[in-house]
Design a protein around this motif. Structure first.
Motif, PDB file in Angstrom:
ATOM      1  N   ALA A  89      57.919  18.978   0.439  1.00 50.28           N
ATOM      2  CA  ALA A  89      59.320  19.005   0.853  1.00 50.28           C
ATOM      3  C   ALA A  89      59.931  20.382   0.581  1.00 50.28           C
ATOM      4  O   ALA A  89      60.679  20.925   1.395  1.00 50.28           O
ATOM      5  CB  ALA A  89      60.109  17.918   0.136  1.00 50.28           C
ATOM      6  N   ASN A  94      63.010  21.453   2.998  1.00 51.49           N
ATOM      7  CA  ASN A  94      63.801  20.231   3.188  1.00 51.49           C
ATOM      8  C   ASN A  94      64.381  19.881   1.820  1.00 51.49           C
ATOM      9  O   ASN A  94      63.861  19.031   1.090  1.00 51.49           O
ATOM     10  CB  ASN A  94      62.923  19.098   3.729  1.00 51.49           C
ATOM     11  CG  ASN A  94      63.732  17.889   4.169  1.00 51.49           C
ATOM     12  OD1 ASN A  94      64.872  17.712   3.742  1.00 51.49           O
ATOM     13  ND2 ASN A  94      63.139  17.059   5.012  1.00 51.49           N
ATOM     14  N   LEU A  97      65.402  16.216   0.706  1.00 54.24           N
ATOM     15  CA  LEU A  97      64.217  15.403   0.437  1.00 54.24           C
ATOM     16  C   LEU A  97      63.539  15.861  -0.853  1.00 54.24           C
ATOM     17  O   LEU A  97      63.047  15.034  -1.632  1.00 54.24           O
ATOM     18  CB  LEU A  97      63.239  15.492   1.607  1.00 54.24           C
ATOM     19  CG  LEU A  97      61.989  14.607   1.526  1.00 54.24           C
ATOM     20  CD1 LEU A  97      62.379  13.129   1.428  1.00 54.24           C
ATOM     21  CD2 LEU A  97      61.073  14.856   2.725  1.00 54.24           C
ATOM     22  N   TYR A 100      65.330  14.398  -3.706  1.00 48.55           N
ATOM     23  CA  TYR A 100      64.996  12.972  -3.820  1.00 48.55           C
ATOM     24  C   TYR A 100      63.679  12.792  -4.591  1.00 48.55           C
ATOM     25  O   TYR A 100      63.603  11.991  -5.533  1.00 48.55           O
ATOM     26  CB  TYR A 100      64.877  12.351  -2.433  1.00 48.55           C
ATOM     27  CG  TYR A 100      64.249  10.977  -2.438  1.00 48.55           C
ATOM     28  CD1 TYR A 100      64.991   9.851  -2.793  1.00 48.55           C
ATOM     29  CD2 TYR A 100      62.904  10.809  -2.112  1.00 48.55           C
ATOM     30  CE1 TYR A 100      64.406   8.589  -2.820  1.00 48.55           C
ATOM     31  CE2 TYR A 100      62.316   9.557  -2.138  1.00 48.55           C
ATOM     32  CZ  TYR A 100      63.078   8.451  -2.484  1.00 48.55           C
ATOM     33  OH  TYR A 100      62.487   7.212  -2.520  1.00 48.55           O
ATOM     34  N   LEU A 193      56.911   9.517   6.117  1.00 43.67           N
ATOM     35  CA  LEU A 193      58.089  10.367   6.148  1.00 43.67           C
ATOM     36  C   LEU A 193      57.797  11.674   6.881  1.00 43.67           C
ATOM     37  O   LEU A 193      56.736  12.277   6.705  1.00 43.67           O
ATOM     38  CB  LEU A 193      58.564  10.676   4.733  1.00 43.67           C
ATOM     39  CG  LEU A 193      59.091   9.489   3.923  1.00 43.67           C
ATOM     40  CD1 LEU A 193      59.427   9.943   2.509  1.00 43.67           C
ATOM     41  CD2 LEU A 193      60.326   8.892   4.590  1.00 43.67           C
TER      42      LEU A 193
END
Length: 203
Positions: A89, A94, A97, A100, A193
């Motif tokens: 990620a 990103n 993400l 997360y 994902l």
């Protein structure tokens, strides 16, 4: 005037008495009905509600619950999954993400520590306080990864990610598991994902 007041008072008291009587009768009938239904269900082979634990059964109940708790290795496999996805990620920039996966990794490590704050180092025959070790990592190398994510700094992210892996390995060695050698991921974990922050599908 006094007679009317007295009559009103008597009627009021009688009304309360009748209400209490009806309520108790309804509750008694309800309990009897539920008990009868439970008895019928048990008679037909269906299980009723489990009995409440007693002081005598409590040790066995606790032992049974302990069997349901995941092992440390199971929890750490979750950490590995999230920390690997964090790398990709971050490489894709990103950052939502990445944050997360960072939070998931940290949360699972905290779960492990709540479950096993002390871990046995069998090679040296001693217990290791991993809770104390994590307190130091959490405010240094792990915090640096989050700072890099929030700054959206790819170079800082790669550097702090590597430093955190070194901290992980130091912890592994402290608990007598030097053979668990973390490294920078080379293959992306198969996932449903999409790591592309600009992906247009699904809308």
């Amino acid at each position: 005037m006094s007679k009317r007041f007295l009559r009103t008072g008597v009627l009021f008291v009688c009304g309360i008495a009748m209400g209490v009587g009806l309520d108790r009768g309804w509750r008694h009938d309800l309990v009897a009905t539920v008990s009868a239904q439970q008895g019928a269900a048990q008679g037909q082979g269906r299980r009723g509600p489990p009995p409440l634990p007693t002081m005598e059964s409590l040790p066995a109940e606790v032992a049974q619950l302990k069997l349901l708790v995941p092992s440390n290795s199971h929890i750490m496999m979750d950490v590995q999954f999230h920390w690997t996805n964090l790398w990709w990620a971050g490489r894709k920039r990103n950052w939502p993400l990445a944050l997360y996966f960072f939070n998931e990794s940290r949360g699972h490590i905290q779960w492990l520590i709540r479950k096993s704050p002390m871990i046995r180092n069998n090679a040296e025959g001693k217990d290791v306080d991993i809770s104390g070790i994590f307190d130091g990592i959490d405010t240094s190398s792990l915090a640096a990864v989050k700072t890099a994510i929030e700054a959206k700094d790819s170079a800082q992210f790669a550097s702090s990610y590597r430093t955190m892996l070194e901290s992980c390995y130091a912890c592994h060695k402290s608990v007598g598991r030097p053979y668990l050698k973390p490294m920078i991921p080379t293959v992306q974990v198969q996932s449903m994902l999409n790591f592309d922050p600009n992906a247009a599908w699904p809308e």
